[in-house]
Design a protein around this motif. Sequence first.
Motif, PDB file in Angstrom:
ATOM      1  N   ILE A   1      31.186  36.633  21.000  1.00  0.00           N
ATOM      2  CA  ILE A   1      31.216  35.900  19.734  1.00  0.00           C
ATOM      3  C   ILE A   1      32.492  35.082  19.643  1.00  0.00           C
ATOM      4  O   ILE A   1      33.594  35.631  19.732  1.00  0.00           O
ATOM      5  CB  ILE A   1      31.101  36.864  18.541  1.00  0.00           C
ATOM      6  N   ALA A   2      32.326  33.778  19.498  1.00  0.00           N
ATOM      7  CA  ALA A   2      33.466  32.898  19.233  1.00  0.00           C
ATOM      8  C   ALA A   2      33.815  33.088  17.759  1.00  0.00           C
ATOM      9  O   ALA A   2      33.109  32.613  16.885  1.00  0.00           O
ATOM     10  CB  ALA A   2      33.105  31.444  19.529  1.00  0.00           C
ATOM     11  N   SER A   3      34.868  33.818  17.507  1.00  0.00           N
ATOM     12  CA  SER A   3      35.194  34.258  16.157  1.00  0.00           C
ATOM     13  C   SER A   3      35.426  33.114  15.184  1.00  0.00           C
ATOM     14  O   SER A   3      35.637  31.970  15.575  1.00  0.00           O
ATOM     15  CB  SER A   3      36.446  35.149  16.198  1.00  0.00           C
TER      16      SER A   3
ATOM     17  N   ALA B   1      25.543  35.940  26.798  1.00  0.00           N
ATOM     18  CA  ALA B   1      25.233  34.875  25.842  1.00  0.00           C
ATOM     19  C   ALA B   1      26.437  34.697  24.908  1.00  0.00           C
ATOM     20  O   ALA B   1      27.231  35.614  24.722  1.00  0.00           O
ATOM     21  CB  ALA B   1      23.992  35.227  25.035  1.00  0.00           C
ATOM     22  N   ILE B   2      26.528  33.510  24.343  1.00  0.00           N
ATOM     23  CA  ILE B   2      27.629  33.181  23.427  1.00  0.00           C
ATOM     24  C   ILE B   2      27.054  32.884  22.049  1.00  0.00           C
ATOM     25  O   ILE B   2      26.147  32.067  21.907  1.00  0.00           O
ATOM     26  CB  ILE B   2      28.414  31.940  23.908  1.00  0.00           C
ATOM     27  N   ALA B   3      27.584  33.540  21.030  1.00  0.00           N
ATOM     28  CA  ALA B   3      27.260  33.225  19.637  1.00  0.00           C
ATOM     29  C   ALA B   3      28.417  32.379  19.114  1.00  0.00           C
ATOM     30  O   ALA B   3      29.500  32.893  18.849  1.00  0.00           O
ATOM     31  CB  ALA B   3      27.086  34.498  18.815  1.00  0.00           C
ATOM     32  N   ASP B   4      28.196  31.079  19.010  1.00  0.00           N
ATOM     33  CA  ASP B   4      29.270  30.151  18.670  1.00  0.00           C
ATOM     34  C   ASP B   4      29.396  29.959  17.159  1.00  0.00           C
ATOM     35  O   ASP B   4      28.933  28.975  16.595  1.00  0.00           O
ATOM     36  CB  ASP B   4      29.044  28.816  19.378  1.00  0.00           C
ATOM     37  N   ILE B   5      30.035  30.918  16.521  1.00  0.00           N
ATOM     38  CA  ILE B   5      30.270  30.860  15.080  1.00  0.00           C
ATOM     39  C   ILE B   5      31.186  29.672  14.762  1.00  0.00           C
ATOM     40  O   ILE B   5      31.044  29.009  13.741  1.00  0.00           O
ATOM     41  CB  ILE B   5      30.941  32.152  14.563  1.00  0.00           C
ATOM     42  N   GLN B   6      32.141  29.395  15.646  1.00  0.00           N
ATOM     43  CA  GLN B   6      33.108  28.331  15.390  1.00  0.00           C
ATOM     44  C   GLN B   6      32.438  26.976  15.198  1.00  0.00           C
ATOM     45  O   GLN B   6      32.826  26.212  14.321  1.00  0.00           O
ATOM     46  CB  GLN B   6      34.124  28.248  16.526  1.00  0.00           C
TER      47      GLN B   6
ATOM     48  N   GLU C   1      40.092  27.088  20.411  1.00  0.00           N
ATOM     49  CA  GLU C   1      39.734  26.925  21.826  1.00  0.00           C
ATOM     50  C   GLU C   1      38.855  28.069  22.338  1.00  0.00           C
ATOM     51  O   GLU C   1      38.354  28.008  23.458  1.00  0.00           O
ATOM     52  CB  GLU C   1      41.002  26.844  22.675  1.00  0.00           C
ATOM     53  N   TYR C   2      38.696  29.123  21.552  1.00  0.00           N
ATOM     54  CA  TYR C   2      37.945  30.298  21.998  1.00  0.00           C
ATOM     55  C   TYR C   2      36.527  29.947  22.424  1.00  0.00           C
ATOM     56  O   TYR C   2      36.036  30.413  23.439  1.00  0.00           O
ATOM     57  CB  TYR C   2      37.882  31.364  20.910  1.00  0.00           C
ATOM     58  N   SER C   3      35.871  29.145  21.634  1.00  0.00           N
ATOM     59  CA  SER C   3      34.478  28.810  21.901  1.00  0.00           C
ATOM     60  C   SER C   3      34.304  28.180  23.275  1.00  0.00           C
ATOM     61  O   SER C   3      33.453  28.589  24.065  1.00  0.00           O
ATOM     62  CB  SER C   3      33.964  27.870  20.807  1.00  0.00           C
ATOM     63  N   GLU C   4      35.119  27.175  23.568  1.00  0.00           N
ATOM     64  CA  GLU C   4      35.021  26.499  24.866  1.00  0.00           C
ATOM     65  C   GLU C   4      35.368  27.449  26.006  1.00  0.00           C
ATOM     66  O   GLU C   4      34.750  27.411  27.066  1.00  0.00           O
ATOM     67  CB  GLU C   4      35.928  25.268  24.908  1.00  0.00           C
ATOM     68  N   SER C   5      36.347  28.312  25.806  1.00  0.00           N
ATOM     69  CA  SER C   5      36.729  29.263  26.850  1.00  0.00           C
ATOM     70  C   SER C   5      35.603  30.245  27.154  1.00  0.00           C
ATOM     71  O   SER C   5      35.349  30.572  28.313  1.00  0.00           O
ATOM     72  CB  SER C   5      37.979  30.047  26.429  1.00  0.00           C
ATOM     73  N   LEU C   6      34.926  30.703  26.115  1.00  0.00           N
ATOM     74  CA  LEU C   6      33.837  31.662  26.309  1.00  0.00           C
ATOM     75  C   LEU C   6      32.648  31.043  27.033  1.00  0.00           C
ATOM     76  O   LEU C   6      31.946  31.721  27.783  1.00  0.00           O
ATOM     77  CB  LEU C   6      33.388  32.236  24.965  1.00  0.00           C
ATOM     78  N   LYS C   7      32.427  29.756  26.833  1.00  0.00           N
ATOM     79  CA  LYS C   7      31.274  29.098  27.461  1.00  0.00           C
ATOM     80  C   LYS C   7      31.321  29.206  28.982  1.00  0.00           C
ATOM     81  O   LYS C   7      30.288  29.209  29.634  1.00  0.00           O
ATOM     82  CB  LYS C   7      31.174  27.646  27.012  1.00  0.00           C
ATOM     83  N   GLY C   8      32.507  29.333  29.545  1.00  0.00           N
ATOM     84  CA  GLY C   8      32.642  29.512  30.984  1.00  0.00           C
ATOM     85  C   GLY C   8      32.127  30.854  31.474  1.00  0.00           C
ATOM     86  O   GLY C   8      31.870  31.038  32.660  1.00  0.00           O
TER      87      GLY C   8
END
Length: 99
Positions: A17-19, A53-58, A39-46
Amino acid sequence: MLEAIRKVSPKTEFLLIASTLPNELAATEPHHFWAHQDEYSESLKGLEGMGVAIADIQAVQKEIGKRKRYIDITGNWLNHPNDYLARILAQVVIKTLGM
């Protein structure tokens, strides 16, 4: 961390989860709380891929932030989501899980 968990439990699936984002004013004196959270969201996508899976709350919070004030989506002006943002977080997780 993912690798360590998979060594013990290779079938484990992950939802990262991108907080939520803190108030941009938190980068000023005396707080200095705002750092690299956006920047968390972009970092997690890698890390996204098989079993991850990524839950992009941001991304959702940034979009809502174009129309609503920060105080309207948080409870304390810093980083604590109120019921409104908590419900959005839950909806993003549910959508990511395909439910």
